[in-house]
Write an enzyme that holds these catalytic residues in place. Sequence first.
Site, PDB file in Angstrom:
ATOM      1  N   CYS A 105       6.932  -5.211 -10.750  1.00  0.00           N
ATOM      2  CA  CYS A 105       6.119  -4.323 -11.590  1.00  0.00           C
ATOM      3  C   CYS A 105       6.961  -3.110 -11.961  1.00  0.00           C
ATOM      4  O   CYS A 105       7.682  -2.583 -11.107  1.00  0.00           O
ATOM      5  CB  CYS A 105       4.874  -3.892 -10.816  1.00  0.00           C
ATOM      6  SG  CYS A 105       3.790  -2.793 -11.746  1.00  0.00           S
ATOM      7  N   HIS A 147      -2.042  -9.926 -13.544  1.00  0.00           N
ATOM      8  CA  HIS A 147      -1.291  -8.758 -13.063  1.00  0.00           C
ATOM      9  C   HIS A 147      -1.583  -7.532 -13.938  1.00  0.00           C
ATOM     10  O   HIS A 147      -1.889  -6.456 -13.425  1.00  0.00           O
ATOM     11  CB  HIS A 147       0.207  -9.085 -13.057  1.00  0.00           C
ATOM     12  CG  HIS A 147       1.087  -7.931 -12.696  1.00  0.00           C
ATOM     13  ND1 HIS A 147       1.857  -7.900 -11.562  1.00  0.00           N
ATOM     14  CD2 HIS A 147       1.314  -6.739 -13.331  1.00  0.00           C
ATOM     15  CE1 HIS A 147       2.505  -6.746 -11.504  1.00  0.00           C
ATOM     16  NE2 HIS A 147       2.200  -6.018 -12.574  1.00  0.00           N
ATOM     17  N   GLU A 148      -1.492  -7.724 -15.256  1.00  0.00           N
ATOM     18  CA  GLU A 148      -1.696  -6.579 -16.162  1.00  0.00           C
ATOM     19  C   GLU A 148      -3.136  -6.066 -16.095  1.00  0.00           C
ATOM     20  O   GLU A 148      -3.366  -4.845 -16.077  1.00  0.00           O
ATOM     21  CB  GLU A 148      -1.325  -6.940 -17.602  1.00  0.00           C
ATOM     22  CG  GLU A 148       0.145  -7.305 -17.826  1.00  0.00           C
ATOM     23  CD  GLU A 148       1.131  -6.337 -17.199  1.00  0.00           C
ATOM     24  OE1 GLU A 148       0.821  -5.135 -17.098  1.00  0.00           O
ATOM     25  OE2 GLU A 148       2.209  -6.788 -16.795  1.00  0.00           O
ATOM     26  N   HIS A 151      -4.122  -3.718 -13.304  1.00  0.00           N
ATOM     27  CA  HIS A 151      -3.795  -2.295 -13.491  1.00  0.00           C
ATOM     28  C   HIS A 151      -5.002  -1.532 -14.047  1.00  0.00           C
ATOM     29  O   HIS A 151      -5.187  -0.350 -13.750  1.00  0.00           O
ATOM     30  CB  HIS A 151      -2.625  -2.132 -14.469  1.00  0.00           C
ATOM     31  CG  HIS A 151      -1.279  -2.371 -13.852  1.00  0.00           C
ATOM     32  ND1 HIS A 151      -0.788  -1.627 -12.803  1.00  0.00           N
ATOM     33  CD2 HIS A 151      -0.305  -3.264 -14.153  1.00  0.00           C
ATOM     34  CE1 HIS A 151       0.436  -2.052 -12.495  1.00  0.00           C
ATOM     35  NE2 HIS A 151       0.749  -3.048 -13.294  1.00  0.00           N
TER      36      HIS A 151
HETATM   37 NI    NI Z   1       2.606  -4.033 -13.223  1.00  0.00          NI
END
Ligand code: NI
Length: 179
Positions: A105, A147-148, A151
């Site tokens: 990341c 994953h995105e 966030h």
């Molecule tokens: Ni990330």
Amino acid sequence: MAVRRVIKMGHPILRQVSIVIDDLKSWRFEGVELHQFIQDMRDTMKYEGGIGIAAPQMACPYRIVIFGLDKNTAHSDALAIPFTVLINPEITPLSDEMSDDYEGCLSVPGLRGLVPRYEQIHYRGLDQEGRLIERTVSGFHARVVQHECDHLDGIVYPQRIKDLRDFGFEDELLAVHST
Ligand code: NI
């Protein structure tokens, strides 16, 4: 070209749930309108060599992610992901099947960790013109989207690692995996 600073794990914005964007046309962040902000995200992602980036990583607590990996960089059609802008994304897992793979990341530089993700998902969201984007994807593409989107909910991948022995510095992990 406007490369913005990427904030790192520990910054309070990376721990908070980001805000839904109600009106794309009137949205501004620090005076910057949506199209320009997304261009800044794109410039920053490219500059940092990322596959995706979420607005909170640029200290902007709104629900925008971008991602994409072209065929040449991926070295394989199977890993290529079309460049995509997703505003207010929603993810639905299509089965309970999970798979483990290493992730990195831009907000956790130099480190990688083994993270379980849903193998198959459906996702939807809006692009910067307000058009609906809807896809069913699996594998690497599904992993990147999860994953995105994490966030946007204040989750950074180390929080998802099951065994912290599978978390470490990239160069050391690569040394292990190449033998
Ligand atoms: Ni990330």
